[in-house]
Motif scaffolding. Sequence first.
Motif, PDB file in Angstrom:
ATOM      1  N   ILE A  37     -51.124 -77.850  30.926  1.00 18.87           N
ATOM      2  CA  ILE A  37     -51.072 -79.275  31.246  1.00 18.87           C
ATOM      3  C   ILE A  37     -50.862 -80.027  29.945  1.00 18.87           C
ATOM      4  O   ILE A  37     -51.464 -79.692  28.925  1.00 18.87           O
ATOM      5  CB  ILE A  37     -52.344 -79.772  31.959  1.00 18.87           C
ATOM      6  N   THR A  38     -49.981 -81.016  29.947  1.00 15.34           N
ATOM      7  CA  THR A  38     -49.720 -81.825  28.759  1.00 15.34           C
ATOM      8  C   THR A  38     -50.395 -83.187  28.926  1.00 15.34           C
ATOM      9  O   THR A  38     -50.381 -83.782  30.010  1.00 15.34           O
ATOM     10  CB  THR A  38     -48.215 -82.014  28.537  1.00 15.34           C
ATOM     11  N   THR A  39     -50.984 -83.676  27.824  1.00 16.72           N
ATOM     12  CA  THR A  39     -51.746 -84.924  27.890  1.00 16.72           C
ATOM     13  C   THR A  39     -51.449 -85.803  26.678  1.00 16.72           C
ATOM     14  O   THR A  39     -50.866 -85.344  25.694  1.00 16.72           O
ATOM     15  CB  THR A  39     -53.261 -84.639  27.940  1.00 16.72           C
TER      16      THR A  39
ATOM     17  N   ILE B 139     -55.560 -75.913  36.126  1.00 16.22           N
ATOM     18  CA  ILE B 139     -54.442 -76.760  35.686  1.00 16.22           C
ATOM     19  C   ILE B 139     -54.021 -77.697  36.807  1.00 16.22           C
ATOM     20  O   ILE B 139     -53.776 -78.894  36.583  1.00 16.22           O
ATOM     21  CB  ILE B 139     -53.252 -75.897  35.212  1.00 16.22           C
ATOM     22  N   GLN B 140     -53.954 -77.198  38.018  1.00 17.63           N
ATOM     23  CA  GLN B 140     -53.574 -78.036  39.155  1.00 17.63           C
ATOM     24  C   GLN B 140     -54.594 -79.156  39.393  1.00 17.63           C
ATOM     25  O   GLN B 140     -54.221 -80.290  39.700  1.00 17.63           O
ATOM     26  CB  GLN B 140     -53.429 -77.172  40.413  1.00 17.63           C
TER      27      GLN B 140
ATOM     28  N   SER C 172     -43.508 -84.216  35.653  1.00 17.61           N
ATOM     29  CA  SER C 172     -44.140 -82.902  35.472  1.00 17.61           C
ATOM     30  C   SER C 172     -44.058 -82.419  34.030  1.00 17.61           C
ATOM     31  O   SER C 172     -44.692 -81.425  33.674  1.00 17.61           O
ATOM     32  CB  SER C 172     -43.466 -81.867  36.385  1.00 17.61           C
TER      33      SER C 172
ATOM     34  N   ARG D  32     -54.447 -86.744  36.342  1.00 17.89           N
ATOM     35  CA  ARG D  32     -53.867 -87.473  35.219  1.00 17.89           C
ATOM     36  C   ARG D  32     -52.940 -88.578  35.725  1.00 17.89           C
ATOM     37  O   ARG D  32     -52.458 -88.544  36.859  1.00 17.89           O
ATOM     38  CB  ARG D  32     -53.106 -86.535  34.282  1.00 17.89           C
TER      39      ARG D  32
ATOM     40  N   ARG E 170     -43.542 -78.544  28.676  1.00 17.11           N
ATOM     41  CA  ARG E 170     -44.379 -77.389  28.980  1.00 17.11           C
ATOM     42  C   ARG E 170     -43.637 -76.080  28.705  1.00 17.11           C
ATOM     43  O   ARG E 170     -44.230 -75.116  28.196  1.00 17.11           O
ATOM     44  CB  ARG E 170     -44.853 -77.443  30.440  1.00 17.11           C
TER      45      ARG E 170
ATOM     46  N   ASN F 201     -54.252 -71.217  36.779  1.00 17.43           N
ATOM     47  CA  ASN F 201     -53.447 -72.194  37.509  1.00 17.43           C
ATOM     48  C   ASN F 201     -54.301 -73.137  38.349  1.00 17.43           C
ATOM     49  O   ASN F 201     -54.003 -74.333  38.463  1.00 17.43           O
ATOM     50  CB  ASN F 201     -52.433 -71.468  38.393  1.00 17.43           C
TER      51      ASN F 201
ATOM     52  N   TYR G 129     -52.410 -80.519  24.762  1.00 19.03           N
ATOM     53  CA  TYR G 129     -52.182 -79.706  25.960  1.00 19.03           C
ATOM     54  C   TYR G 129     -53.356 -78.768  26.198  1.00 19.03           C
ATOM     55  O   TYR G 129     -54.102 -78.426  25.280  1.00 19.03           O
ATOM     56  CB  TYR G 129     -50.860 -78.945  25.892  1.00 19.03           C
TER      57      TYR G 129
ATOM     58  N   ASP H 295     -54.148 -81.673  36.634  1.00 18.72           N
ATOM     59  CA  ASP H 295     -52.858 -82.352  36.790  1.00 18.72           C
ATOM     60  C   ASP H 295     -52.924 -83.396  37.903  1.00 18.72           C
ATOM     61  O   ASP H 295     -52.289 -84.447  37.826  1.00 18.72           O
ATOM     62  CB  ASP H 295     -51.771 -81.325  37.083  1.00 18.72           C
TER      63      ASP H 295
END
Length: 328
Positions: A57-59, A209-210, A37, A216, A42, A206, A201, A213
């Motif tokens: 979200i981190t990428t 983002i979900q 996560s 990914r 984050r 939300n 990021y 996420d």
Amino acid sequence: MNKIHLNANENPYITFEKKELENLFYNYNYNRYPNSSYKNLRNAIAQKNHINSENIITTNGSDELIQLIIIAFSKENDSILSCEPTFSQYCKISSNLGRNYIGISPKGNLELDIRKAIKTIKEVQPKIIFLCYPNNPTGELIDEKLIHEIIKTSNGIVVIDEAYIEFTDFTNLKLIDKYDNLIIMRTLSKAYGLASLRIGYGVSINKHIQKLDSMRMPFNISGISEYIASNILEKIDFKKYNTYIINEKKRILKILDELNMNYFKSDSNFILLDSPYNKEIFDYCKRENIYIRDFDTKYLINFIRFSIGTAEENSKFIKILRDVVENE
């Protein structure tokens, strides 16, 4: 001869003490996978930007985030729009994924034609709109009223790419709470000086983002990259280094004015040059192991772009500018 890299819009400074890395490397458990996560990363990003970590979200760099957004919010043959000239990955990734990329042509002076874009949005209603703010490679900012108009006009997702936002006094983060079709893209590669860690990021409501996420890869950022960034992010005073860069940019612009060279007003750490001497400048730089960016793409043929380096690097580049112009 040492190479000077002025072609990738990087921060030329090491923004943290290298000795801090010794304990980090020593204490890291290389035999374990990272937390999937990326909670610590984050949280560090959220604290630095005064936002909620659940909205992040981190990428693996911004490129992965662009790809995730396209996969999540569009289907094959759907239209994706941006204003040209801009970051090439919007077109490249869209096309590679079978989407219909629409690049809005600029005005005669390469200024982004936002009015034409809004007209096209009303007609086509693309699934995704990418706006680079400040724009790469021109350094142009989009008027705030026009950004609001684009978001309100669109039935799809509007993505504002703020890769270079730390070099300006502006941000669109405050709009996340106002619009439910907005995603802000950011990176630690530019102002923060962490390009090699490959951390991008996204910030949004939300629900988005979900969705991103869920699509990914589970370990999309290396554990050591997350560990380093999480532990040193709060210690990086990017504003101090931005001051160095902005002061050097002013010095270079003064020289460009003295030499009567045409350039684009930039709100970033790079400058796009429109000069009859561009080929000579590029070739001279190459001989001196100074790397700047040339283009062979539509709208940008014969233009060159250079990022702001250290004072020493910039002085070497300035010497080339003077030698080329004054000897013509």
